[in-house]
Design an enzyme around this catalytic site. Structure first.
Site, mmCIF file in Angstrom:
data_model
loop_
_atom_site.group_PDB
_atom_site.id
_atom_site.type_symbol
_atom_site.label_atom_id
_atom_site.label_comp_id
_atom_site.label_asym_id
_atom_site.label_seq_id
_atom_site.Cartn_x
_atom_site.Cartn_y
_atom_site.Cartn_z
ATOM 1 N N LYS A 52 41.392 42.322 42.559
ATOM 2 C CA LYS A 52 42.332 43.278 41.947
ATOM 3 C C LYS A 52 43.153 42.738 40.793
ATOM 4 C CE LYS A 52 42.126 45.556 46.538
ATOM 5 N NZ LYS A 52 42.683 45.727 47.894
ATOM 6 N N GLN A 96 48.084 44.464 51.180
ATOM 7 C CA GLN A 96 46.514 44.472 51.960
ATOM 8 C C GLN A 96 46.469 44.392 53.386
ATOM 9 O OE1 GLN A 96 43.824 44.128 49.470
ATOM 10 N NE2 GLN A 96 42.610 44.003 51.481
ATOM 11 N N ASP A 119 47.197 52.759 47.191
ATOM 12 C CA ASP A 119 46.345 52.897 48.282
ATOM 13 C C ASP A 119 45.877 54.133 48.951
ATOM 14 O OD1 ASP A 119 44.612 50.292 48.573
ATOM 15 O OD2 ASP A 119 46.115 49.573 49.865
#
Ligand code: NAP
Length: 292
Positions: A52, A96, A119
């Site tokens: 990312k 994450q 997200d």
């Protein structure tokens, strides 16, 4: 059979995003800034987060990586989430997953400002997704929809079977595929571990999507001739022939299923790169949602 090359599609998207950044710079607008919080040393999580950050560099986004040991307390993590919510230089951020067992993932997800939740896991964004209100779409299902759209795969009126009902893949994807839109307008079956007659259901699928996490679960006898097969699964299995000692495998037995398909995604190089491209699209969208 045609391979859906997620890597190539994600490169197209990243190039478009790089142009968008260039144009923002020329107009004196803010450059999108993505932050990622990584807890612990899980190999898969480290490689996802690194990918990312690398994608941000390629596009020209600013990025910040914040790392904590496995032992970090929930309190410290929640305080970091709050400071990222308050930090005007950060446009979007992710924590994450998975997090260590002593930290409540839902509590952390709910603490993220929905307008920075790139997200798309916050309940507000899930609600917006269900009602088709602008917001952040979860990256993996949105990436699959983008892949279908860019490769002009027909979905209207098709039977779509999704195996796996997770909050981050199967459940949101079932809503997007059933939505009155293009792509969309499918008749969707959302299967899970309690589903009966899974093989019969799969054999009726024009579009079969596997998101289970069990290598080679979907075999040729479960797939209709000419079906579109999308493999979300990514499991690391030991492979002594590789320098790193492992390789990634999908939920579909690619060798035996591919010859029956009209389209199929490979693992790696299918859905994975699209997830990252989607996150980048969401980061740019964060600017629009905030009118920056
Ligand atoms: P998950 O939370 O791991 O849950 C697995 C799902 O599969 C559950 O809904 C489970 O049913 C279902 N399942 C398990 N065994 C089954 C069986 N025998 N028959 C039918 N259904 C079964 O799901 P996830 O987080 O979506 O992850 C799934 C896979 O996708 C993993 O390999 C993950 O690494 C991968 N993934 C890849 C990406 C990417 O970017 N490529 C992104 C996210 C996830 P129950 O609900 O009944 O338990």
């Amino acid at each position: 059979m045609q391979l859906i090359d997620g890597r190539a599609i994600s490169e197209e998207i990243k190039q478009e995003l790089a142009l968008a950044v260039k144009s923002r710079k020329e107009q004196g607008k803010k450059i999108p800034h993505l932050a990622a919080v990584l807890v612990g040393g899980d190999g898969a999580s480290i490689s996802y987060v690194n990918a990312k950050v690398k994608a941000c560099e390629m596009i020209g986004f600013e990025s910040t990586l914040i790392r904590y040991d496995d032992s970090v307390s929930e309190e410290i993590l929640l305080a970091k989430v709050q400071s990222l919510n308050d930090d005007k230089s950060i446009d979007g951020f992710i924590v994450q997953l998975p997090l260590p067992a002593h930290i409540d993932e839902l509590k952390v997800t709910q603490a993220i400002d929905p307008l920075k939740d790139v997200d798309g896991f916050h309940p507000t964004n899930i609600g917006n997704m269900v009602l088709n209100i602008p917001g952040f779409l979860p990256a993996t299902p949105a990436g699959i929809m983008e892949m279908i759209k860019r490769r002009k795969i027909e979905t209207e009126g098709k039977n779509c079977v999704i195996i796996g009902r997770s909050n981050i893949v199967g459940m949101p994807l079932s809503i997007m595929m059933a939505r009155n839109s293009n792509p969309g307008n499918c008749t969707v079956t959302l299967a899970h571990s309690k589903t009966k007659n899974l093989k019969e259901l799969c054999l009726n699928a024009d579009i079969l999507i596997a998101a289970i996490g069990q290598p080679g679960f979907v075999t040729a006898d479960m797939v209709k001739d000419g079906a579109v097969v999308i493999d979300v699964g990514t499991t690391r299995i030991d492979d002594a022939s590789r320098e790193r000692g492992w390789r990634l495998v999908g939920d579909v037995d690619f060798a035996e299923v591919a010859p029956k398909c009209s389209y199929i995604t490979p693992v790696p190089g299918g859905v994975g790169p699209m997830t990252i491209a989607s996150l980048m699209l969401n980061t740019l969208k964060a600017m629009d949602l905030k009118g920056k």
